[in-house]
Motif scaffolding. Structure first.
Motif, PDB file in Angstrom:
ATOM      1  N   LYS A  60       1.015  -1.456  -0.019  1.00  0.00           N
ATOM      2  CA  LYS A  60       0.134   0.053   0.048  1.00  0.00           C
ATOM      3  C   LYS A  60       1.031   1.157  -0.056  1.00  0.00           C
ATOM      4  CE  LYS A  60      -2.522  -3.087   1.034  1.00  0.00           C
ATOM      5  NZ  LYS A  60      -3.427  -4.072  -0.374  1.00  0.00           N
ATOM      6  N   LEU A  61       2.342   1.159  -0.778  1.00  0.00           N
ATOM      7  CA  LEU A  61       2.731   2.038  -0.476  1.00  0.00           C
ATOM      8  C   LEU A  61       3.645   2.995  -2.048  1.00  0.00           C
ATOM      9  CD1 LEU A  61       5.474   1.265   2.348  1.00  0.00           C
ATOM     10  CD2 LEU A  61       3.868   2.885   2.863  1.00  0.00           C
ATOM     11  N   VAL A  62       3.480   4.060  -2.046  1.00  0.00           N
ATOM     12  CA  VAL A  62       3.694   4.279  -3.387  1.00  0.00           C
ATOM     13  C   VAL A  62       5.249   5.103  -3.240  1.00  0.00           C
ATOM     14  CG1 VAL A  62       3.837   6.739  -5.383  1.00  0.00           C
ATOM     15  CG2 VAL A  62       1.465   5.113  -4.250  1.00  0.00           C
ATOM     16  N   HIS A  63       6.376   4.559  -2.636  1.00  0.00           N
ATOM     17  CA  HIS A  63       7.668   4.573  -2.088  1.00  0.00           C
ATOM     18  C   HIS A  63       8.387   5.175  -3.199  1.00  0.00           C
ATOM     19  CE1 HIS A  63       9.003   1.066  -3.159  1.00  0.00           C
ATOM     20  NE2 HIS A  63       8.077   0.063  -2.507  1.00  0.00           N
ATOM     21  N   GLY A  64       9.360   5.710  -2.876  1.00  0.00           N
ATOM     22  CA  GLY A  64      10.650   5.656  -3.484  1.00  0.00           C
ATOM     23  C   GLY A  64      11.454   5.291  -4.341  1.00  0.00           C
ATOM     24  N   GLY A  65      11.985   3.889  -2.797  1.00  0.00           N
ATOM     25  CA  GLY A  65      11.944   2.865  -3.545  1.00  0.00           C
ATOM     26  C   GLY A  65      13.868   2.502  -2.540  1.00  0.00           C
ATOM     27  N   PHE A  66      13.423   3.204  -1.054  1.00  0.00           N
ATOM     28  CA  PHE A  66      14.554   3.329  -0.279  1.00  0.00           C
ATOM     29  C   PHE A  66      15.420   2.343  -0.043  1.00  0.00           C
ATOM     30  CE2 PHE A  66      16.764   2.628   3.940  1.00  0.00           C
ATOM     31  CZ  PHE A  66      17.175   4.009   3.782  1.00  0.00           C
ATOM     32  N   ARG A  67      14.719   1.302  -0.237  1.00  0.00           N
ATOM     33  CA  ARG A  67      15.287  -0.630  -0.033  1.00  0.00           C
ATOM     34  C   ARG A  67      16.060  -0.659  -1.203  1.00  0.00           C
ATOM     35  NH1 ARG A  67      12.888  -5.979  -1.851  1.00  0.00           N
ATOM     36  NH2 ARG A  67      15.234  -6.087  -1.344  1.00  0.00           N
ATOM     37  N   TYR A  68      15.907   0.217  -2.538  1.00  0.00           N
ATOM     38  CA  TYR A  68      16.542   0.125  -3.762  1.00  0.00           C
ATOM     39  C   TYR A  68      18.352   0.464  -3.788  1.00  0.00           C
ATOM     40  CZ  TYR A  68      11.799  -1.632  -4.942  1.00  0.00           C
ATOM     41  OH  TYR A  68      10.554  -2.212  -4.573  1.00  0.00           O
ATOM     42  N   LEU A  69      18.407   1.996  -2.885  1.00  0.00           N
ATOM     43  CA  LEU A  69      19.551   2.183  -2.887  1.00  0.00           C
ATOM     44  C   LEU A  69      21.082   1.811  -2.559  1.00  0.00           C
ATOM     45  CD1 LEU A  69      18.707   4.688  -1.244  1.00  0.00           C
ATOM     46  CD2 LEU A  69      19.478   5.249  -2.914  1.00  0.00           C
ATOM     47  N   GLY A  72      22.320  -0.444  -5.943  1.00  0.00           N
ATOM     48  CA  GLY A  72      22.428   0.199  -6.905  1.00  0.00           C
ATOM     49  C   GLY A  72      21.626   0.736  -8.196  1.00  0.00           C
ATOM     50  N   ASP A  73      20.169   0.896  -8.017  1.00  0.00           N
ATOM     51  CA  ASP A  73      19.134   1.386  -9.078  1.00  0.00           C
ATOM     52  C   ASP A  73      19.254   2.633  -9.098  1.00  0.00           C
ATOM     53  OD1 ASP A  73      19.318  -1.192 -10.057  1.00  0.00           O
ATOM     54  OD2 ASP A  73      17.714  -2.237  -8.561  1.00  0.00           O
ATOM     55  N   LEU A  74      19.839   3.736  -8.508  1.00  0.00           N
ATOM     56  CA  LEU A  74      19.903   5.210  -8.602  1.00  0.00           C
ATOM     57  C   LEU A  74      18.415   5.309  -9.080  1.00  0.00           C
ATOM     58  CD1 LEU A  74      23.213   5.866  -7.929  1.00  0.00           C
ATOM     59  CD2 LEU A  74      21.743   4.983  -6.151  1.00  0.00           C
ATOM     60  N   GLY A  75      18.543   4.948 -10.945  1.00  0.00           N
ATOM     61  CA  GLY A  75      17.744   5.425 -11.868  1.00  0.00           C
ATOM     62  C   GLY A  75      16.477   4.725 -11.809  1.00  0.00           C
ATOM     63  N   LEU A  76      15.858   3.716 -10.488  1.00  0.00           N
ATOM     64  CA  LEU A  76      15.163   3.756 -10.485  1.00  0.00           C
ATOM     65  C   LEU A  76      14.094   4.557  -9.185  1.00  0.00           C
ATOM     66  CD1 LEU A  76      12.251   2.015 -11.096  1.00  0.00           C
ATOM     67  CD2 LEU A  76      13.730  -0.351  -9.530  1.00  0.00           C
ATOM     68  N   VAL A  77      15.604   4.832  -7.912  1.00  0.00           N
ATOM     69  CA  VAL A  77      15.296   4.920  -6.655  1.00  0.00           C
ATOM     70  C   VAL A  77      14.401   6.885  -7.752  1.00  0.00           C
ATOM     71  CG1 VAL A  77      15.866   6.237  -5.400  1.00  0.00           C
ATOM     72  CG2 VAL A  77      16.761   4.154  -5.237  1.00  0.00           C
ATOM     73  N   TRP A  78      15.001   7.116  -8.643  1.00  0.00           N
ATOM     74  CA  TRP A  78      14.534   8.781  -8.869  1.00  0.00           C
ATOM     75  C   TRP A  78      13.425   8.788  -9.586  1.00  0.00           C
ATOM     76  CZ3 TRP A  78      14.697  10.884 -13.694  1.00  0.00           C
ATOM     77  CH2 TRP A  78      14.707  11.937 -13.779  1.00  0.00           C
ATOM     78  N   GLU A  79      13.720   7.807 -10.043  1.00  0.00           N
ATOM     79  CA  GLU A  79      12.505   7.897 -11.453  1.00  0.00           C
ATOM     80  C   GLU A  79      10.925   7.254 -10.351  1.00  0.00           C
ATOM     81  OE1 GLU A  79      10.954   4.109 -13.363  1.00  0.00           O
ATOM     82  OE2 GLU A  79      11.198   6.020 -15.088  1.00  0.00           O
ATOM     83  N   SER A  80      11.246   6.830  -9.242  1.00  0.00           N
ATOM     84  CA  SER A  80       9.914   6.284  -8.232  1.00  0.00           C
ATOM     85  C   SER A  80      10.067   7.630  -7.477  1.00  0.00           C
ATOM     86  CB  SER A  80      10.696   5.521  -7.207  1.00  0.00           C
ATOM     87  OG  SER A  80      10.299   3.996  -8.347  1.00  0.00           O
ATOM     88  N   GLN A  81      10.389   8.381  -6.988  1.00  0.00           N
ATOM     89  CA  GLN A  81      10.875   9.538  -6.366  1.00  0.00           C
ATOM     90  C   GLN A  81       9.770  10.516  -7.556  1.00  0.00           C
ATOM     91  OE1 GLN A  81      11.300  11.067  -3.507  1.00  0.00           O
ATOM     92  NE2 GLN A  81      13.182   9.630  -2.283  1.00  0.00           N
ATOM     93  N   ARG A  82      10.259  10.633  -8.424  1.00  0.00           N
ATOM     94  CA  ARG A  82       9.863  11.522  -9.509  1.00  0.00           C
ATOM     95  C   ARG A  82       7.646  11.546  -9.586  1.00  0.00           C
ATOM     96  NH1 ARG A  82      11.626  12.402 -15.256  1.00  0.00           N
ATOM     97  NH2 ARG A  82      11.124   9.758 -15.533  1.00  0.00           N
ATOM     98  N   GLU A  83       7.630  10.031  -9.617  1.00  0.00           N
ATOM     99  CA  GLU A  83       6.342  10.247 -10.014  1.00  0.00           C
ATOM    100  C   GLU A  83       5.922   9.455  -8.464  1.00  0.00           C
ATOM    101  OE1 GLU A  83       4.095   7.891 -12.524  1.00  0.00           O
ATOM    102  OE2 GLU A  83       5.656  10.299 -13.264  1.00  0.00           O
ATOM    103  N   ARG A  84       6.488   9.473  -7.304  1.00  0.00           N
ATOM    104  CA  ARG A  84       5.790   9.381  -6.383  1.00  0.00           C
ATOM    105  C   ARG A  84       5.260  10.929  -5.792  1.00  0.00           C
ATOM    106  NH1 ARG A  84       6.947  11.971  -0.781  1.00  0.00           N
ATOM    107  NH2 ARG A  84       9.532  11.831  -2.319  1.00  0.00           N
ATOM    108  N   ARG A  85       5.936  12.093  -6.382  1.00  0.00           N
ATOM    109  CA  ARG A  85       5.779  13.219  -5.994  1.00  0.00           C
ATOM    110  C   ARG A  85       4.491  14.238  -7.424  1.00  0.00           C
ATOM    111  NH1 ARG A  85      11.426  13.920  -6.446  1.00  0.00           N
ATOM    112  NH2 ARG A  85      10.637  14.933  -8.158  1.00  0.00           N
ATOM    113  N   ALA A  86       4.033  13.261  -7.981  1.00  0.00           N
ATOM    114  CA  ALA A  86       3.189  13.336  -9.600  1.00  0.00           C
ATOM    115  C   ALA A  86       1.898  12.835  -8.608  1.00  0.00           C
ATOM    116  CB  ALA A  86       3.876  13.122 -10.772  1.00  0.00           C
TER     117      ALA A  86
END
Length: 500
Positions: A60-69, A72-86
């Motif tokens: 139930k979370l729209v999350h920025g991917g903290f556990r993916y740090l 090394g999935d930095l691209g996925l974290v960045w994209e997830s943060q952007r989509e969470r904000r949107a």
């Protein structure tokens, strides 16, 4: 059969579509929406309920991917943060709400204080610290947010914001938006065979629920968004294809209420995972496991060992007296779809995989709830259809709008009013319209829960519910509160038959 379902079934039988989407979870429903927005004639079908599998079995979370740090999935974290904000700001603010999260690291745990603190700050830095609530907090500050937090052995606490959603309702809103654009959507409609015909539209055989028979649906292009069943659907095109996906089971538990919690809690555990405890519908949701699953997706269930693991991992940060088995109201298991690969499922990267079959079937495996809009666009760009050339992400808001308690009649129970406002927003007034047709509309279905009969009638008439499970599990909170007794289920079955 309701008029809504009857109309969709009739349209499937009479029309040839530009695109057939098989699988109506969050990704499949968004694919249908984006394609219809681009001008295509689209049919969307699912063998089960809309969002009935992985899409309603998430954390139930729209999350920025903290556990993916750490992966090394930095691209996925960045994209997830952007989509969470949107999603939180303008696409679905009525469905995705701010949820502060406390990261607690303990002495002897897999993540030391320096690494945990650096991880929190790096998480915020990836999105420029915009709207993240990122920072470090002391034990007292953390306990003000999570009163049950254990402080013995606590080495560091971080704080950051995520988004929380009712995942099933986000799917329903997306399906509704797609239908508003002309998509023909039908749940409990299984594709049993596909005939590909060179130079002519292909034909899919679609079988409905009991008594609905079989229809043949013509289409130019097909997307396989069947989630855990992705390889089964691929075999309709190529019976000898190699699998592209493996499955991982994630288990969650719902415990008695913890209304004083003002934030969720995550704790690093073994295998690079995190244990979570999150306020949800007035209860506390614990999770999650990450274990390989090789059986029939339809048979995925929660075992005693799953329950024991979730409770044991939560006990690192929470007192044992609140983690007794008898406190568990409900449990559910969801399946993550991961690309085939080496190593454990817990260490597998969460990127999605799009493949194209010998007859042009485009299949999507994997992905995240948070980035479902971007995944939908990636899929559509693989389809050789002129109407999709240069397709861009639709940033419009989903059609529902938030409503306030002040808009309700004064004679409505305040607890029911709050419940309806949180679930339906302004669509609550459509639900309340059931009072004109059903004398018991505002009666509670179960005395210990806030759900009322108006929701059950609305679910069948307006939200495609056809089974008791559709109603108790995804369109009300009866199941997750442990209130879907045999007697309740029997009465809901009667209500479904009365509406039909």
């Amino acid at each position: 059969m309701t008029a809504q379902r009857d109309g969709a079934w009739d349209s499937l039988n009479r029309r040839t579509f530009d695109l057939l989407v098989i699988g109506a979870g969050i990704i499949g429903s968004r694919i249908a929406y984006e394609a219809a927005h681009a001008g295509l004639k689209v049919a969307l079908v699912d063998a089960g309920d809309f969002g009935g599998a992985s899409s309603s079995g998430s954390s139930k979370l729209v999350h920025g991917g903290f556990r993916y740090l750490p992966m090394g999935d930095l691209g996925l974290v960045w994209e997830s943060q952007r989509e969470r904000r949107a999603l939180m700001s303008h696409v679905a603010p009525q469905h995705v709400h701010r949820m502060p999260m406390v990261l607690a690291a303990y002495r002897g745990g897999p993540t030391g204080p320096a690494m945990a603190g650096a991880g929190v700050l790096a998480y915020g830095a990836l999105c420029g610290f915009r709207g993240t609530g990122v920072g470090l907090v002391g034990a007292r500050g953390a306990q003000r947010l999570v009163p049950s937090l254990r402080t013995d052995g606590l080495t560091v606490c971080g704080l950051f914001d995520e988004g929380q959603t009712n995942d099933a309702r986000l799917v329903f809103a997306t399906v509704a938006a797609a239908v508003d654009l002309g998509v023909i959507a039908l749940n409990h409609a299984r594709v049993t065979d596909i005939a590909f015909r060179p130079g002519r539209p292909a034909i899919a055989s679609v079988r409905g629920s009991v008594g609905e028979g079989l229809v043949e649906v013509g289409f130019k292009h097909v997307v396989n968004a069947a989630g855990a069943w992705v390889d089964s659907v691929r075999r309709l095109e190529d019976p000898f294809c190699d699998p592209v996906a493996r499955l991982s089971k994630g288990v969650h538990l719902l415990l008695d209420a913890a209304p004083e919690w003002r934030a969720g809690l995550i704790v690093p555990v073994e295998d690079g995972r995190v244990a979570m405890a999150i306020p949800w519908q007035g209860m506390l949701m614990l999770g999650t496991t990450d274990t390989a699953y090789e059986g029939d997706p339809g048979g995925c269930s929660v075992s005693d060992s799953d329950v024991a693991q979730v409770l044991a991992e939560a006990s690192v940060a929470l007192p044992g007296d609140m983690l007794q088995r008898e406190a568990v109201r409900f449990s559910f298991a969801g399946l993550r779809v991961l690309p085939i690969g080496e190593g454990s499922t817990a260490s597998a990267h969460r990127e999605h995989l799009v493949s194209t079959g010998p007859h042009g079937m485009v299949s999507i495996a994997g992905g995240k709830l948070t980035t479902h809009r971007r995944i939908a666009l990636d899929v559509l760009r693989r389809i050789p259809e002129p109407g999709l050339a240069g397709v861009r992400l639709v940033d419009d808001a989903l059609p529902e709008a938030a409503g306030g308690l002040e808009d309700f009649d004064g004679d409505i129970d305040p607890g029911v009013a709050l419940h309806l406002a949180q679930i339906y927003g302004c669509d609550s007034f459509e639900v309340l319209g059931q009072r004109r047709r059903h004398a018991n509309a505002m009666e509670r279905i179960h005395p210990d829960g806030p759900d009322v009969w108006a929701q059950a009638y609305h679910a069948v008439e307006r939200e495609w519910a056809t089974t008791v499970e559709d109603v108790v599990r995804r369109r009300t909170t009866l199941a997750v509160r442990g209130l879907a007794s045999a007697a309740v289920r029997a009465r809901i079955a009667e209500a479904i038959n009365a509406v039909d």
